[in-house]
Design an enzyme around this catalytic site. Structure first.
Site, PDB file in Angstrom:
ATOM      1  N   GLU A  15       0.813  -1.215   0.000  1.00 59.70           N
ATOM      2  CA  GLU A  15       0.000   0.000   0.000  1.00 59.70           C
ATOM      3  C   GLU A  15       0.856   1.279   0.000  1.00 59.70           C
ATOM      4  O   GLU A  15       0.391   2.345   0.406  1.00 59.70           O
ATOM      5  CB  GLU A  15      -0.961  -0.048   1.193  1.00 59.70           C
ATOM      6  CG  GLU A  15      -2.077  -1.042   0.947  1.00 59.70           C
ATOM      7  CD  GLU A  15      -2.690  -1.601   2.234  1.00 59.70           C
ATOM      8  OE1 GLU A  15      -3.871  -1.371   2.464  1.00 59.70           O
ATOM      9  OE2 GLU A  15      -1.982  -2.283   2.983  1.00 59.70           O
ATOM     10  N   SER A 157      -6.067  -4.660   1.888  1.00 64.15           N
ATOM     11  CA  SER A 157      -6.374  -4.343   0.492  1.00 64.15           C
ATOM     12  C   SER A 157      -6.979  -5.515  -0.269  1.00 64.15           C
ATOM     13  O   SER A 157      -6.903  -5.567  -1.482  1.00 64.15           O
ATOM     14  CB  SER A 157      -5.126  -3.864  -0.264  1.00 64.15           C
ATOM     15  OG  SER A 157      -4.749  -2.617   0.235  1.00 64.15           O
ATOM     16  N   TYR A 226      -9.229  -0.126  -5.693  1.00 65.75           N
ATOM     17  CA  TYR A 226      -8.230   0.809  -6.239  1.00 65.75           C
ATOM     18  C   TYR A 226      -8.261   1.000  -7.742  1.00 65.75           C
ATOM     19  O   TYR A 226      -7.849   2.034  -8.233  1.00 65.75           O
ATOM     20  CB  TYR A 226      -6.816   0.341  -5.859  1.00 65.75           C
ATOM     21  CG  TYR A 226      -6.622   0.210  -4.379  1.00 65.75           C
ATOM     22  CD1 TYR A 226      -6.701   1.339  -3.566  1.00 65.75           C
ATOM     23  CD2 TYR A 226      -6.374  -1.022  -3.789  1.00 65.75           C
ATOM     24  CE1 TYR A 226      -6.535   1.230  -2.193  1.00 65.75           C
ATOM     25  CE2 TYR A 226      -6.208  -1.132  -2.421  1.00 65.75           C
ATOM     26  CZ  TYR A 226      -6.290   0.000  -1.635  1.00 65.75           C
ATOM     27  OH  TYR A 226      -6.128  -0.109  -0.287  1.00 65.75           O
ATOM     28  N   ARG A 265     -10.875   2.784  12.071  1.00 64.05           N
ATOM     29  CA  ARG A 265     -12.137   2.670  11.331  1.00 64.05           C
ATOM     30  C   ARG A 265     -12.647   1.249  11.531  1.00 64.05           C
ATOM     31  O   ARG A 265     -11.906   0.288  11.318  1.00 64.05           O
ATOM     32  CB  ARG A 265     -11.909   2.951   9.844  1.00 64.05           C
ATOM     33  CG  ARG A 265     -13.224   3.232   9.070  1.00 64.05           C
ATOM     34  CD  ARG A 265     -12.989   3.262   7.566  1.00 64.05           C
ATOM     35  NE  ARG A 265     -12.715   1.927   7.084  1.00 64.05           N
ATOM     36  CZ  ARG A 265     -11.761   1.609   6.201  1.00 64.05           C
ATOM     37  NH1 ARG A 265     -10.980   2.536   5.693  1.00 64.05           N
ATOM     38  NH2 ARG A 265     -11.579   0.350   5.831  1.00 64.05           N
ATOM     39  N   ASP A 267     -15.182  -1.659  10.439  1.00 66.34           N
ATOM     40  CA  ASP A 267     -15.967  -2.048   9.259  1.00 66.34           C
ATOM     41  C   ASP A 267     -16.949  -3.163   9.593  1.00 66.34           C
ATOM     42  O   ASP A 267     -16.588  -4.132  10.259  1.00 66.34           O
ATOM     43  CB  ASP A 267     -15.024  -2.529   8.141  1.00 66.34           C
ATOM     44  CG  ASP A 267     -14.105  -1.415   7.645  1.00 66.34           C
ATOM     45  OD1 ASP A 267     -14.307  -0.249   8.018  1.00 66.34           O
ATOM     46  OD2 ASP A 267     -13.168  -1.724   6.872  1.00 66.34           O
ATOM     47  N   GLU A 281     -13.880  -6.016  10.470  1.00 67.91           N
ATOM     48  CA  GLU A 281     -12.479  -5.795  10.858  1.00 67.91           C
ATOM     49  C   GLU A 281     -12.280  -4.377  11.355  1.00 67.91           C
ATOM     50  O   GLU A 281     -13.154  -3.519  11.204  1.00 67.91           O
ATOM     51  CB  GLU A 281     -11.550  -6.069   9.665  1.00 67.91           C
ATOM     52  CG  GLU A 281     -11.828  -5.178   8.471  1.00 67.91           C
ATOM     53  CD  GLU A 281     -10.647  -5.065   7.509  1.00 67.91           C
ATOM     54  OE1 GLU A 281      -9.539  -5.450   7.869  1.00 67.91           O
ATOM     55  OE2 GLU A 281     -10.866  -4.545   6.402  1.00 67.91           O
ATOM     56  N   ASN A 283      -9.462  -1.200  11.083  1.00 68.27           N
ATOM     57  CA  ASN A 283      -8.266  -0.667  10.426  1.00 68.27           C
ATOM     58  C   ASN A 283      -7.701   0.442  11.293  1.00 68.27           C
ATOM     59  O   ASN A 283      -8.358   1.445  11.530  1.00 68.27           O
ATOM     60  CB  ASN A 283      -8.636  -0.111   9.051  1.00 68.27           C
ATOM     61  CG  ASN A 283      -9.052  -1.234   8.121  1.00 68.27           C
ATOM     62  OD1 ASN A 283      -8.222  -1.976   7.630  1.00 68.27           O
ATOM     63  ND2 ASN A 283     -10.350  -1.386   7.907  1.00 68.27           N
ATOM     64  N   GLY A 287      -7.438   4.795   5.393  1.00 72.38           N
ATOM     65  CA  GLY A 287      -7.096   5.716   4.304  1.00 72.38           C
ATOM     66  C   GLY A 287      -7.322   7.152   4.753  1.00 72.38           C
ATOM     67  O   GLY A 287      -8.289   7.445   5.455  1.00 72.38           O
TER      68      GLY A 287
HETATM   69  N1  LIG Z   1     -17.546 -12.976   5.756  1.00 74.51           N
HETATM   70  C1  LIG Z   1     -17.749 -12.186   4.695  1.00 74.51           C
HETATM   71  N2  LIG Z   1     -18.968 -12.151   4.084  1.00 74.51           N
HETATM   72  C2  LIG Z   1     -19.180 -11.367   3.003  1.00 74.51           C
HETATM   73  N3  LIG Z   1     -18.240 -10.570   2.452  1.00 74.51           N
HETATM   74  C3  LIG Z   1     -17.020 -10.563   3.000  1.00 74.51           C
HETATM   75  C4  LIG Z   1     -16.705 -11.352   4.153  1.00 74.51           C
HETATM   76  N4  LIG Z   1     -15.422 -11.148   4.474  1.00 74.51           N
HETATM   77  C5  LIG Z   1     -14.935 -10.283   3.557  1.00 74.51           C
HETATM   78  N5  LIG Z   1     -15.871  -9.920   2.667  1.00 74.51           N
HETATM   79  C6  LIG Z   1     -15.659  -9.027   1.500  1.00 74.51           C
HETATM   80  O1  LIG Z   1     -14.264  -8.953   1.236  1.00 74.51           O
HETATM   81  C7  LIG Z   1     -13.767  -7.620   1.430  1.00 74.51           C
HETATM   82  C8  LIG Z   1     -12.366  -7.652   1.998  1.00 74.51           C
HETATM   83  O2  LIG Z   1     -12.329  -8.370   3.222  1.00 74.51           O
HETATM   84  P1  LIG Z   1     -11.669  -7.768   4.532  1.00 74.51           P
HETATM   85  O3  LIG Z   1     -11.796  -8.792   5.595  1.00 74.51           O
HETATM   86  O4  LIG Z   1     -12.267  -6.439   4.813  1.00 74.51           O
HETATM   87  O5  LIG Z   1     -10.131  -7.653   4.123  1.00 74.51           O
HETATM   88  P2  LIG Z   1      -9.137  -6.392   3.925  1.00 74.51           P
HETATM   89  O6  LIG Z   1      -8.398  -6.265   5.218  1.00 74.51           O
HETATM   90  O7  LIG Z   1      -8.244  -6.812   2.828  1.00 74.51           O
HETATM   91  O8  LIG Z   1      -9.973  -5.186   3.635  1.00 74.51           O
HETATM   92  C9  LIG Z   1     -14.807  -6.968   2.309  1.00 74.51           C
HETATM   93  O9  LIG Z   1     -14.801  -5.566   2.177  1.00 74.51           O
HETATM   94  C10 LIG Z   1     -16.095  -7.610   1.783  1.00 74.51           C
HETATM   95  O10 LIG Z   1     -16.457  -7.050   0.524  1.00 74.51           O
HETATM   96 MG   LIG Z   2     -11.598  -4.434   4.666  1.00 69.83          MG
END
Ligand SMILES: Nc1ncnc2c1ncn2[C@@H]1O[C@H](COP(=O)(O)OP(=O)(O)O)[C@@H](O)[C@H]1O
Ligand SMILES: [Mg+2]
Length: 338
Positions: A15, A157, A226, A265, A267, A281, A283, A287
Site C-alpha cells: 500500500e 487491500s 483501487y 475505522r 468495518d 475488521e 483498520n 485511508g
Molecule cells: N464474511 C464475509 N462475508 C461477506 N463478504 C465478505 C466477508 N469477508 C470479507 N468480505 C468481503 O471482502 C472484502 C475484503 O475483506 P476484509 O476482511 O475487509 O479484508 P481487507 O483487510 O483486505 O480489507 C470486504 O470488504 C467484503 O467485501
Molecule cells: Mg476491509
C-alpha cells in the site's frame, strides 16, 4: 512555538502508493501556524529519506510522529514499537492494538471473548491445507458452508482473499491465501451491505455517523478498491437512526476490546435481509486522502479535516504523557542477582 511534526509515509507494504496520496492530503491540511512539518518517506526497500539512519531521525526530536502507513511494517505495531523505543509521541494505536488488528484471526478471538457479533470462522495453517486438505474441506462444509471467504490472516487491500462458492474451488483459494500468510482464516459468507464507522479518542472514544461502501464488483476486492474507480461511498449510510446508533455502539465496543487509541475505522457487514450487523475488521490506520471514508465521516459528523488532525496530535501527546506516569523498574532493596 510550533510543534514539530514528522509525517512518515510510503513504506515497504503493497500500500506504498495509497500511503503517499494519504500523506499528501495530511500535509496539505495541517495548520502551518501551529505545526512545522517534516515529511519522511520510507522507500519500498526500507530506506528512510532524507535520513541516512534511524538514529538521525530521533536526534531531530520531533514533538509528534504521524505514521501515514498502511499494512505490514506500518500499521502492524512494528513501527509503533520503534516509536516507543525512541520515546516519541505518535498518532494512532499503540503496539498491541496495531498488531492485534492487523491479524484477522487474533482480532476475532478477542471479539469473541467480548461477545461481539461476527461471521462464523475457522482458522487453519498452511500445513493443515497442504497435508490434510480433506479434513479442512469437511470442517468448512460442516460448519460454514458456501459461499465462504478465505483470507490470509495478516494483510490488507483484499490481497489473497477469495469468495468461494463451492467445495470444488476451496483448495485453490486456500493455496492462494497460503502464499501470503501461514495463518489462514475461513469465514461464513454474509450477503451483506458494507457499513463503516470512524472512531476517535483514547479513554473516551467517540464514534462518527455510519457510512456505506457499495463495491463495484461482487465483493470489495482489490480492483473494486483501487483500480476501476467505480465503487461508491455514501455518507451517511442509508440506514435507520436506530441502526446507526447500533453501529456506533458496536464500533466503540470493538475499539475498546482491541485497546485502540487515537483512531481506527471499524468495518461492518450488515445482512441484507435481516439487518443483522457483524463486525468485519478494524483498520488502525485508515485511508487518509481527502476523499477517504475516515476523514469524510468526521467531516459529516462536524469535525473538519484540519481539526481532526489537531485532535489526533493532541491525543498522541496525551497518551504519551499518560505513559510517562508508569513506573518501569522496581527497587527490591536486595542484591539477589549478584
Ligand atoms: N464474511 C464475509 N462475508 C461477506 N463478504 C465478505 C466477508 N469477508 C470479507 N468480505 C468481503 O471482502 C472484502 C475484503 O475483506 P476484509 O476482511 O475487509 O479484508 P481487507 O483487510 O483486505 O480489507 C470486504 O470488504 C467484503 O467485501
Ligand atoms: Mg476491509
Amino acid at each position: 512555538m510550533k510543534l514539530k511534526i514528522a509525517i512518515v509515509f510510503g513504506g515497504r507494504s503493497g500500500e506504498h502508493e495509497v500511503s503517499i496520496v494519504s500523506a499528501r492530503s495530511v500535509m496539505k491540511a495541517l495548520n502551518r501556524k501551529k505545526y512545522s512539518v517534516t515529511p519522511i518517506k520510507i522507500s519500498k526497500t526500507g530506506q528512510w529519506q532524507p535520513f541516512k539512519s534511524l538514529a538521525a531521525l530521533f536526534q531531530k526530536k520531533f514533538d509528534v510522529v504521524f505514521p501515514v502507513l498502511h499494512g505490514p511494517f506500518g500499521e502492524d505495531g512494528t513501527i509503533q514499537g520503534l516509536f516507543e523505543m525512541a520515546n516519541v509521541p505518535y498518532v494512532g494505536c499503540g503496539v498491541f492494538a496495531s498488531s492485534a488488528a492487523m491479524d484477522k484471526y487474533m482480532t476475532k478471538i478477542i471479539f469473541k471473548t467480548h461477545g461481539l457479533p461476527q461471521p462464523k470462522f475457522l482458522n487453519f495453517t498452511r500445513e493443515d491445507v497442504k497435508k490434510d486438505f480433506s479434513s479442512v474441506k469437511k470442517l468448512v462444509q460442516k460448519i460454514l458452508g458456501f459461499p465462504c471467504f478465505v483470507k490470509p490472516s495478516n494483510l490488507g487491500s483484499s490481497v489473497g482473499i477469495s469468495k468461494v462458492k463451492s467445495a470444488a474451488k476451496l483448495e485453490s483459494a486456500l493455496l492462494l491465501a497460503a502464499n501470503y500468510d501461514r495463518s489462514i482464516l475461513v469465514e461464513e459468507g454474509i450477503d451483506a451491505r458494507e457499513i463503516e464507522c470512524a472512531v476517535l479518542g483514547n479513554e473516551k472514544p467517540l464514534a462518527s455517523i455510519a457510512g456505506e461502501i457499495v463495491p463495484s464488483r461482487e465483493f470489495y476486492d482489490y480492483f473494486a478498491k483501487y483500480v476501476d474507480n467505480a465503487s461508491k461511498l455514501f455518507i451517511p449510510a442509508k440506514i435507520t437512526a436506530k441502526k446507526n446508533e447500533e453501529v456506533q455502539r458496536l464500533a466503540v465496543q470493538a475499539y475498546r476490546a482491541l485497546q485502540c487509541s487515537g483512531m481506527a475505522r471499524v468495518d461492518f457487514l450488515m445482512d441484507r435481509k435481516t439487518g443483522k450487523l457483524y463486525i468485519n475488521e478494524i483498520n488502525t490506520i485508515p485511508g487518509f486522502t481527502s476523499i477517504s471514508m475516515y476523514p469524510k465521516l468526521w467531516e459529516a459528523s462536524g469535525i473538519s479535516y484540519p481539526r481532526l488532525l489537531d485532535r489526533l496530535i493532541e491525543l498522541a501527546r496525551k497518551r504519551h504523557r499518560e505513559k510517562q506516569k508508569n513506573k518501569y523498574s522496581f527497587e527490591s532493596g536486595s542484591n539477589w542477582y549478584k
